[in-house]
Design an enzyme around this catalytic site. Structure first.
Site, mmCIF file in Angstrom:
data_model
loop_
_atom_site.group_PDB
_atom_site.id
_atom_site.type_symbol
_atom_site.label_atom_id
_atom_site.label_comp_id
_atom_site.label_asym_id
_atom_site.label_seq_id
_atom_site.Cartn_x
_atom_site.Cartn_y
_atom_site.Cartn_z
ATOM 1 N N ASP A 89 0.823 -1.216 0.000
ATOM 2 C CA ASP A 89 0.000 0.000 0.000
ATOM 3 C C ASP A 89 0.857 1.266 0.000
ATOM 4 O O ASP A 89 0.360 2.359 0.286
ATOM 5 C CB ASP A 89 -0.912 0.019 1.235
ATOM 6 C CG ASP A 89 -2.176 -0.806 1.043
ATOM 7 O OD1 ASP A 89 -2.357 -1.366 -0.049
ATOM 8 O OD2 ASP A 89 -2.982 -0.904 1.993
ATOM 9 N N ASP A 92 -6.775 -7.766 13.938
ATOM 10 C CA ASP A 92 -6.371 -9.111 14.332
ATOM 11 C C ASP A 92 -7.195 -9.613 15.529
ATOM 12 O O ASP A 92 -7.674 -10.747 15.550
ATOM 13 C CB ASP A 92 -4.873 -9.146 14.661
ATOM 14 C CG ASP A 92 -4.411 -7.954 15.502
ATOM 15 O OD1 ASP A 92 -5.262 -7.194 15.996
ATOM 16 O OD2 ASP A 92 -3.183 -7.781 15.658
#
Length: 496
Positions: free
Chosen positions: A93, A241
């Site tokens: 990214d 996560d």
């Protein structure tokens, strides 16, 4: 008396919550010690049989990682696994010159026969979660290993983790983080101390009894069907996560934690980098508490004890808020204690909560001994490290409490990456790191004021009462003064 009563109530509630958290940590210690006495036998894949070797995709989510990108790619290329059963996705990214340098490096690795792809997006929608989700749509692997840019897994990492997926109920295998630069500075020693506690006491203590644990964002591997069954990656919290971990376990997927498999990584060496990481972790924890509270409570698939541990796990970061409240109110409490003598029985009862510190001291000693070994010399070193750790952790309490409150209130913020340094080559020139935050947060000013406030608390010990002062809270105020002073000065000077 209304003000004094309010202070006493809030102070007492915060102390009680800290005590409950300490009891939960003590229970995790008992779980940890019992897990060491019984070795479980797990059915595993036979990787010497080519028919049993599953296809694995390694995902490397990266964003502007000039200083560690080459090291990351070269290390991942050394992973020992059949090339026809392995693909690597570089989920890039980046918005700077590293996009081109990474593309060229990937081409060199492709020329060696490695199945590695450089995948870029036109925007950072969902940040890390968005990149992982997009890569998953084209991933060929049955299992998805994930490594952040500063992690350097050993060559046999996959061979030590994949075999546990023979159990069809296991959705995640998580490994322990190691620390490449544990002894670089006091800051890195303190961070290592905290992470070691998490990766021994907490992860083993929860996992060994079937309580919920979390994938730590990196150095772990997912079963692809588990990710999809749990609802895939979502970017509505800063700790994607933890979010996916809870959704997966609520769907009855089992997690396997491997304490003996270490994956080395680099700790932040500058306090501004540590602050941004701490802010993201603590705010994300609070966001996940908001998101998961009722799902955990309403679940019919988990025991009451697992629910309690799960909620306390999600409230981990909120302990900083309780510590800050106790710290700030402890000075008014010192004056209340000496002004209203009829409240002495209450303060005798409150002194019981010193046992919380003793519990933490005992719990962390087993973690420390596991890392450094026992013996009287190490125990003496541990005493010093424990109080330094607690002082600096309390010094971060304002910064982390703001993160927690933002998370509980639902205030959204951008995913701020932690700058990486590759200190092996840049030890003397870390200030040249182009990703370092140059501005000082307004929070730092308040940390300086709190340093002075707790300095006043130490002075108050000498002047309250009629019998030569009251020094019961003096050590506590000294630790707060030292902790806020450390964070304030380091943040202003930007020194390692």
């Amino acid at each position: 008396m209304i003000l004094e009563t309010t202070v006493i109530i809030i102070y007492s509630v915060a102390l009680l919550l800290i005590f409950m958290y300490a009891l939960a940590q003590l229970n995790l210690l008992f779980n940890y010690l019992s897990s060491k006495r019984c070795k479980e036998n797990c059915e595993t894949f036979d990787l010497s049989n080519s028919d049993e070797v599953p296809f694995v995709t390694i995902q490397l989510p990266v964003y502007n990682e000039m200083y560690v990108m080459e090291r990351l790619l070269d290390n991942i290329a050394k992973i020992d696994y059949p090339k026809d059963k392995l693909e690597i996705q570089v989920l890039d990214d980046s918005t700077d010159e590293t996009v081109e340098s990474t593309r060229e490096h990937v081409k060199k690795l492709q020329a060696t026969g490695l199945d590695i792809q450089h995948i870029t997006r036109t925007n950072r929608t969902g940040f890390k979660a968005g990149a992982l989700k997009e890569g998953l749509t084209i991933a060929k692997g049955e299992f998805i290993a994930i490594f952040d840019s500063d992690f350097l897994p050993e060559e046999d990492w996959l061979k030590r983790t994949i075999p546990f997926f023979k159990d069809k109920n296991i959705g995640v295998v998580q490994t322990r983080w190691g620390h490449l630069n544990r002894n670089y500075s006091l800051l890195t020693k303190i961070q290592a101390f905290a992470l070691d506690a998490h990766f021994t006491l907490e992860q083993v203590g929860r996992n060994s009894k079937g309580h919920f644990i979390n994938f730590n964002g990196t150095a772990g591997i997912w079963r692809k069907t588990c990710i999809l069954d749990a609802g895939n990656w979502e970017g509505d919290t800063l700790t994607e996560d933890l979010d996916l971990s809870y959704r997966a376990q609520l769907k009855n997927w089992k997690f396997k934690y491997l304490e003996d498999v270490k994956t080395p990584a680099e700790l932040p060496i500058v306090i501004s980098a540590a602050r941004s990481q701490q802010f993201r972790w603590n705010k994300g924890g609070a966001e996940n508490f908001r998101k998961m509270l009722w799902r955990v409570l309403k679940s019919e698939n988990i025991s009451a004890k697992t629910k309690v541990h799960g909620l306390l796990h999600l409230l981990n970061s909120t302990m900083f808020l309780n510590v800050l409240i106790v710290g700030i109110l402890s000075i008014p409490m010192l004056y209340i204690k000496n002004e209203y003598t009829h409240l002495k029985p209450y303060f005798y009862v409150m002194s019981f909560f010193v046992i919380s510190t003793i519990i933490f001291f005992v719990c962390y000693w087993f973690m420390y001994k596991n890392t450094y070994g026992g013996g009287i010399k190490n125990f003496i070193r541990y005493i010093g490290m424990f109080f330094v750790f607690f002082s600096i952790a309390m010094g971060f309490s304002l910064h982390n409490s703001i993160a927690v409150l933002e998370g509980h209130w639902g205030k959204k913020s951008e995913f701020v990456r932690t700058p990486k340094f590759n200190i092996n080559t840049l030890k003397d020139s870390w200030k040249k790191n182009k990703y370092l935050k140059k501005t000082v947060s307004i929070h730092v000013i308040f940390e300086g004021l709190l340093m002075l406030y707790f300095g006043f608390g130490m002075y108050s010990a000498f002047v309250v009462g009629n019998q030569g002062g009251d020094f019961g809270l003096f050590p506590f105020h000294l630790m707060l003064f030292s902790g806020f002073g450390y964070v304030f000065i380091k943040s202003l000077t930007s020194k390692v």
